[in-house]
Design a protein around this motif. Structure first.
Motif, mmCIF file in Angstrom:
data_model
loop_
_atom_site.group_PDB
_atom_site.id
_atom_site.type_symbol
_atom_site.label_atom_id
_atom_site.label_comp_id
_atom_site.label_asym_id
_atom_site.label_seq_id
_atom_site.Cartn_x
_atom_site.Cartn_y
_atom_site.Cartn_z
ATOM 1 N N ILE A 33 0.799 -1.281 0.150
ATOM 2 C CA ILE A 33 0.026 0.057 -0.078
ATOM 3 C C ILE A 33 0.913 1.190 -0.129
ATOM 4 O O ILE A 33 0.550 2.279 -0.722
ATOM 5 N N ILE A 34 2.123 1.082 0.530
ATOM 6 C CA ILE A 34 2.889 2.198 0.764
ATOM 7 C C ILE A 34 3.479 2.768 -0.885
ATOM 8 O O ILE A 34 3.174 3.929 -1.177
ATOM 9 N N VAL A 35 4.064 1.789 -1.562
ATOM 10 C CA VAL A 35 4.405 2.050 -2.741
ATOM 11 C C VAL A 35 3.146 2.397 -3.803
ATOM 12 O O VAL A 35 3.134 3.339 -4.724
ATOM 13 N N ALA A 36 2.056 1.857 -3.516
ATOM 14 C CA ALA A 36 0.827 1.840 -4.679
ATOM 15 C C ALA A 36 0.420 3.246 -4.182
ATOM 16 O O ALA A 36 -0.069 3.882 -5.034
ATOM 17 N N GLU A 37 0.379 3.712 -3.217
ATOM 18 C CA GLU A 37 -0.046 5.004 -2.827
ATOM 19 C C GLU A 37 0.836 6.122 -3.268
ATOM 20 O O GLU A 37 0.250 7.200 -3.688
ATOM 21 N N ALA A 38 2.094 5.914 -3.210
ATOM 22 C CA ALA A 38 3.126 6.886 -3.626
ATOM 23 C C ALA A 38 2.944 6.938 -5.221
ATOM 24 O O ALA A 38 3.116 7.945 -5.796
ATOM 25 N N ALA A 39 2.707 5.738 -5.990
ATOM 26 C CA ALA A 39 2.694 5.608 -7.108
ATOM 27 C C ALA A 39 1.380 6.656 -7.580
ATOM 28 O O ALA A 39 1.585 7.231 -8.585
ATOM 29 N N ALA A 40 0.128 6.479 -7.182
ATOM 30 C CA ALA A 40 -0.852 7.128 -7.421
ATOM 31 C C ALA A 40 -0.724 8.537 -6.985
ATOM 32 O O ALA A 40 -0.901 9.556 -8.024
ATOM 33 N N GLU A 41 -0.067 9.065 -6.277
ATOM 34 C CA GLU A 41 0.304 10.380 -5.977
ATOM 35 C C GLU A 41 1.240 11.103 -6.976
ATOM 36 O O GLU A 41 1.086 12.090 -7.254
ATOM 37 N N ALA A 42 2.196 10.209 -7.286
ATOM 38 C CA ALA A 42 3.058 10.808 -8.665
ATOM 39 C C ALA A 42 2.496 10.912 -9.713
ATOM 40 O O ALA A 42 2.412 11.747 -10.522
ATOM 41 N N ALA A 43 1.396 9.862 -10.215
ATOM 42 C CA ALA A 43 0.726 9.857 -11.275
ATOM 43 C C ALA A 43 -0.177 11.091 -11.430
ATOM 44 O O ALA A 43 -0.231 11.795 -12.377
ATOM 45 N N VAL A 44 -0.754 11.260 -10.233
ATOM 46 C CA VAL A 44 -1.726 12.831 -10.176
ATOM 47 C C VAL A 44 -0.820 13.861 -10.409
ATOM 48 O O VAL A 44 -1.037 14.952 -11.134
ATOM 49 N N ALA A 45 0.517 13.852 -9.743
ATOM 50 C CA ALA A 45 1.065 14.852 -9.957
ATOM 51 C C ALA A 45 1.702 15.344 -11.415
ATOM 52 O O ALA A 45 1.603 16.417 -11.864
ATOM 53 N N PHE A 46 1.963 14.272 -12.207
ATOM 54 C CA PHE A 46 2.272 14.328 -13.427
ATOM 55 C C PHE A 46 0.973 14.963 -14.303
ATOM 56 O O PHE A 46 1.264 15.564 -15.147
ATOM 57 N N LEU A 47 -0.088 14.211 -14.111
ATOM 58 C CA LEU A 47 -1.212 14.699 -14.708
ATOM 59 C C LEU A 47 -1.606 16.254 -14.579
ATOM 60 O O LEU A 47 -2.144 16.853 -15.398
ATOM 61 N N SER A 48 -1.280 16.615 -13.122
ATOM 62 C CA SER A 48 -1.310 17.956 -12.931
ATOM 63 C C SER A 48 -0.369 19.127 -13.555
ATOM 64 O O SER A 48 -0.303 20.221 -13.118
ATOM 65 N N GLY A 49 0.511 18.418 -14.292
ATOM 66 C CA GLY A 49 1.889 19.299 -14.757
ATOM 67 C C GLY A 49 2.905 19.363 -13.815
ATOM 68 O O GLY A 49 3.638 20.388 -14.050
ATOM 69 N N THR A 50 2.984 18.664 -12.467
ATOM 70 C CA THR A 50 4.005 18.911 -11.664
ATOM 71 C C THR A 50 4.797 17.682 -11.615
ATOM 72 O O THR A 50 4.368 16.430 -11.513
#
Length: 348
Positions: free
Chosen positions: A274-291
């Motif tokens: 769950i730790i890496v899965a959550e971090a991957a989701a957070e990174a994915a959303v960051a990239f989608l948001s242009g960050t």
């Protein structure tokens, strides 16, 4: 070993992405996992990733596929999600070398690749999220070495080393860490094996041959994950070896936790997916948001975030697994494991 982030720092990692917020536009994100030999992808990684995406980007669509250990199948799945408009692909490759071509294809089409769990050495991905695999290999082997020393096993005694798949770069890191710990120890590596596809039956078959070859000279086994550990333990039991020499593991699967409780496996690694899965989701959303997500280090020329897991043995399994809420007694302490759980204070 490289700089890493401890499990206790997960709140800091969450804060790292807190500025991202919820993605404002609907997008498609793919979550491509490598195999079904380990139950973790179906039971932990994907559910954790999906739940985090639901929270961070409710309008996003997540496509989940599992390559089932087949490079060609994963390539087809990758092509399919690109055709379906995925803007971010979280990729845990069946074959780390073959995945380099996927990175090139994606980046040529402005699709972001987040390497997940297994690195992609050939072509830098946009981001890499994992546990510290070299650190895992070192930790499980060092734990075994310290146990053998505490038991008074004489210097020069021999251990087996069972590695993961030769096509998995993460397995190579685990192997390197284990080799380092064993090289620093007073014990000899009798023989070493790279397990095709991480398949437990292949590990069992190889271990059976080594038992025939070395017999009682084997005083321990450094196995790279719980599946290969289970294969080795099965080989010893089939050969009538009692007690089974201490065997390491990694992943904290239910089967491995039961073997530790029963005294058949010496250690495993608790690395809640769950730790890496959550971090991957957070990174994915960051990239989608242009960050571009921040990172603490570079690995294979890729901005990377690595987490440090905990070694679990019979002595700390209650605190690390049950008290920490990683698993419940109801999941693990069943059938023949009821009494051993009670003896360890896991259940009343």
């Amino acid at each position: 070993m490289t700089n890493t982030t401890s499990l206790a720092a997960t709140t800091a990692i969450a804060a790292l992405f807190a500025t991202v917020g919820v993605a404002q536009e609907a997008a498609t994100v793919a979550f491509l996992m490598p195999d079904q030999a380990s139950t973790r992808y179906e039971e932990q990684d994907y559910p954790g990733f999906q739940a985090s995406m639901d929270r961070l980007c409710p309008d996003c669509t997540v496509i989940y596929q599992n390559g089932n250990g087949d490079v060609a199948l994963q390539q087809q799945q990758f092509n399919s999600v690109i055709a379906q408009g995925a803007k971010v692909v979280v990729l845990n490759p069946v074959d780390s070398s073959a995945a380099a071509a996927m990175v090139e294809i994606a980046q040529a089409q402005d699709v972001t690749i987040i390497a997940y769990d297994r690195p992609i050495p050939g072509t830098p991905a946009d981001y890499y999220i994992s546990f510290d695999n070299e650190g895992i290999g070192y930790a499980i082997a060092q734990s075994l070495v310290e146990h053998l020393q505490a038991q008074g096993v004489p210097a020069g005694s021999g251990v087996l080393q069972i590695n993961g798949s030769p096509t998995d770069a993460a397995a190579g890191l685990i192997r390197d860490g284990s080799r380092k710990a064993l090289a620093e120890s007073e014990y000899e590596t009798l023989s070493e094996f790279d397990t095709p596809d991480w398949a437990p039956p292949r590990a069992q078959e190889w271990a059976a041959g080594q038992i025939t070859r070395f017999g009682g000279d084997i005083i321990g086994v450094v196995a790279a994950n719980d599946g290969t550990a289970g294969g080795a333990i099965a080989a010893f039991k089939a050969a009538g070896v009692d007690p089974v020499p201490p065997v390491t593991g990694n992943d904290a699967t239910i089967a491995a936790l039961q073997l530790i409780i029963a005294g058949d496996q010496y250690n495993t690694i608790s690395k809640p997916s769950i730790i890496v899965a959550e971090a991957a989701a957070e990174a994915a959303v960051a990239f989608l948001s242009g960050t571009v997500p921040e990172s603490e280090m570079m690995l294979y020329d890729t901005p990377s975030q690595l987490f440090v897991p905990a070694v679990v043995t019979k002595e700390n399994i209650k605190a690390e697994i049950f008290d920490a809420g990683i698993r419940t007694p109801e999941e693990v302490c069943t059938g023949e494991y009821v009494e051993p759980c009670r003896a360890l204070g896991i259940t009343d």
